[in-house]
Design a protein around this motif. Structure first.
Motif, PDB file in Angstrom:
ATOM      1  N   UNK A 192      25.341   8.065  13.662  1.00 25.22           N
ATOM      2  CA  UNK A 192      26.444   7.246  13.149  1.00 25.22           C
ATOM      3  C   UNK A 192      27.155   6.569  14.307  1.00 25.22           C
ATOM      4  N   UNK A 193      27.631   5.359  14.080  1.00 21.84           N
ATOM      5  CA  UNK A 193      28.530   4.708  15.036  1.00 21.84           C
ATOM      6  C   UNK A 193      29.941   4.822  14.468  1.00 21.84           C
ATOM      7  N   UNK A 243      25.892   3.922   9.567  1.00 25.96           N
ATOM      8  CA  UNK A 243      25.072   5.140   9.673  1.00 25.96           C
ATOM      9  C   UNK A 243      23.595   4.766   9.642  1.00 25.96           C
ATOM     10  N   UNK A 244      22.763   5.630  10.250  1.00 25.66           N
ATOM     11  CA  UNK A 244      21.330   5.403  10.256  1.00 25.66           C
ATOM     12  C   UNK A 244      20.677   5.956   8.998  1.00 25.66           C
ATOM     13  N   UNK A 245      19.366   5.861   8.941  1.00 27.37           N
ATOM     14  CA  UNK A 245      18.656   6.333   7.749  1.00 27.37           C
ATOM     15  C   UNK A 245      18.802   7.851   7.608  1.00 27.37           C
ATOM     16  N   UNK A 278      28.187  11.466   5.462  1.00 31.22           N
ATOM     17  CA  UNK A 278      29.278  10.520   5.753  1.00 31.22           C
ATOM     18  C   UNK A 278      28.788   9.104   5.516  1.00 31.22           C
ATOM     19  N   UNK A 279      29.732   8.205   5.263  1.00 32.41           N
ATOM     20  CA  UNK A 279      29.388   6.818   4.945  1.00 32.41           C
ATOM     21  C   UNK A 279      30.369   5.892   5.661  1.00 32.41           C
ATOM     22  N   UNK A 280      29.990   4.629   5.859  1.00 29.17           N
ATOM     23  CA  UNK A 280      30.919   3.683   6.470  1.00 29.17           C
ATOM     24  C   UNK A 280      32.266   3.695   5.753  1.00 29.17           C
ATOM     25  N   UNK A 281      33.354   3.684   6.560  1.00 23.82           N
ATOM     26  CA  UNK A 281      34.696   3.714   5.987  1.00 23.82           C
ATOM     27  C   UNK A 281      35.310   5.102   5.966  1.00 23.82           C
TER      28      UNK A 281
END
Ligand code: APR
Ligand code: ZN
Ligand code: ZN
Length: 362
Positions: free
Chosen positions: A32-33, A72-74, A79-82
């Motif tokens: 994840x970034x 996030x990567x595959x 967790x998810x963006x946001x």
């Protein structure tokens, strides 16, 4: 697309830190970034800069952080963006012997992000401090290093749970298993010791005795929930703790200094069958001699506490909830907020003992 952001880099042993442009790759599988909002300045960052932890320079410093997941990567489902998250040092595997026996803090197969962040100017790979590297606008981590918490908490407070504050609170509530009515003594009242005091108070300890050599620290310890204070420069702390506990010694003694004399004090200040929790990290050459008959005869247990024996997915949201509800004031640990360009100054203030935590806000 890889992106360029600003970050605080320790270029070489004992060299001042620099703000550099760093390249953050897109998250790979399981990564994840995270857009960093706040990151506390910890002693361990200073140790990295001084070359005391590894020679793997250059380091991207910062590891007590909270922020928002950007991408996030595959294969990432937790967790998810946001999502607003607190970062932890290492993602645990959930499958090894330590994990399956319910002690994930001893996991044999922890991991960080596999891809590397690099210096934009030279392309050199960066070593992120404790696998995080969060004195930066964005950082790349393993998705398992992100724990979602209630966004009602401020980022500068939430980030502290990623290291020192969790280590101290966890030493009390997880390792020491402090319970209602217990007597607790905490030796060393820096950020970690103060967090152990706050944790003991939270757990319902009847007495929380703070021991330090500095009266200023003892004053802060009181505001964290210490009921008694002992200046061990002036008074023998073992005697004082015995006196304050009806002649017995404390049920739980937490050592948060990391020196032979304070290890010894912790050992003798506990009640028969009491628990000693070691959080202070000694250096490799330190030794302590104890009569074996005292080890045998005093019973009880000696435990070291790793990262507060925490399980981030269980403990971070719980402590954030308690803070949001007003039952645990984590805001007291934040002495000041500073910018990315003030990390060197924050190290000086930490070294002088002037702050519990300086927190970089972005
Ligand atoms: N007796 C009692 N207190 C002492 C002594 C001593 N002999 N020597 C130092 N102290 C006190 C200091 O006055 C200070 O308040 O111990 C405290 C240490 O605090 P910090 O330097 O702020 O360190 P902290 O971040 O709290 O970490 C403490 O825990 O996790 C470990 O690596 C960490 O070993 C370190 C310890
Ligand atoms: Zn594991
Ligand atoms: Zn730390």
């Amino acid at each position: 697309m890889a992106q360029e952001v600003r970050g605080v880099v320790a270029p070489g042993k004992d060299e001042p830190v620099r703000i550099e442009t760093i390249v953050v790759p897109d998250p790979g599988p399981g990564e994840a970034v995270v857009k960093i909002q706040a990151c506390g300045v910890c002693h361990t960052d200073l140790h990295y800069k001084q070359g005391g932890i590894s020679d793997d320079f250059p380091f991207l410093l910062g590891h007590e952080a909270a922020g928002v997941v950007e991408s996030v990567g595959t294969g990432v489902t937790d967790v998810a963006p946001g999502d607003f998250v607190v970062l932890n040092w290492r993602a645990v595997c959930g499958k090894c012997r330590a994990c399956t026996r319910g002690r994930p803090w001893y996991c044999f197969d922890t991991h960080n992000a596999e891809q590397k962040m690099t210096l934009a100017s030279t392309g050199q790979e960066l070593s992120p401090a404790l696998g995080i590297g969060a004195f930066a606008e964005k950082t790349l981590v393993a998705a398992g290093q992100c724990t979602k918490v209630d966004p009602a908490v401020s980022a500068e407070v939430a980030g502290l749970l990623g290291c020192g504050v969790m280590a101290g609170i966890g030493a009390a509530i997880n390792t020491g298993n402090v319970g209602r009515g217990d007597t607790v003594a905490v030796i060393g009242c820096g950020g970690v010791g103060d967090a152990a005091i706050a944790g003991s108070h939270l757990a319902g300890a009847a007495k929380v005795i703070a021991v330090d050599i500095d009266d200023r620290k003892l004053e802060t310890a009181r505001s964290m929930g210490a009921t008694h204070t002992v200046n061990s420069r002036e008074t023998d702390p073992v005697e004082a703790i015995r006196e304050l506990t009806g002649g017995f010694g404390a049920d739980v003694v937490i050592e948060a200094v990391g020196r032979p004399e304070t290890y010894r004090q912790a050992f003798y200040a506990r009640d028969l069958a009491g628990t000693v929790v070691l959080v202070g990290v000694p250096t490799p050459e330190m030794k302590l001699e104890l009569p074996l008959l005292d080890v045998f005869g005093r019973g009880g247990s000696l435990k070291s506490s790793w990262y507060g024996d925490c399980l981030p997915s269980r403990d971070f949201p719980m402590l954030v909830d308690l803070h949001v509800q007003g039952r645990l004031d984590l805001g007291k640990f934040v002495t000041e907020t500073v910018g990315l360009d003030q990390v060197e100054h924050a190290f000086d203030r930490m070294h002088a003992g002037d702050v519990l935590r300086s927190v970089v806000v972005l």
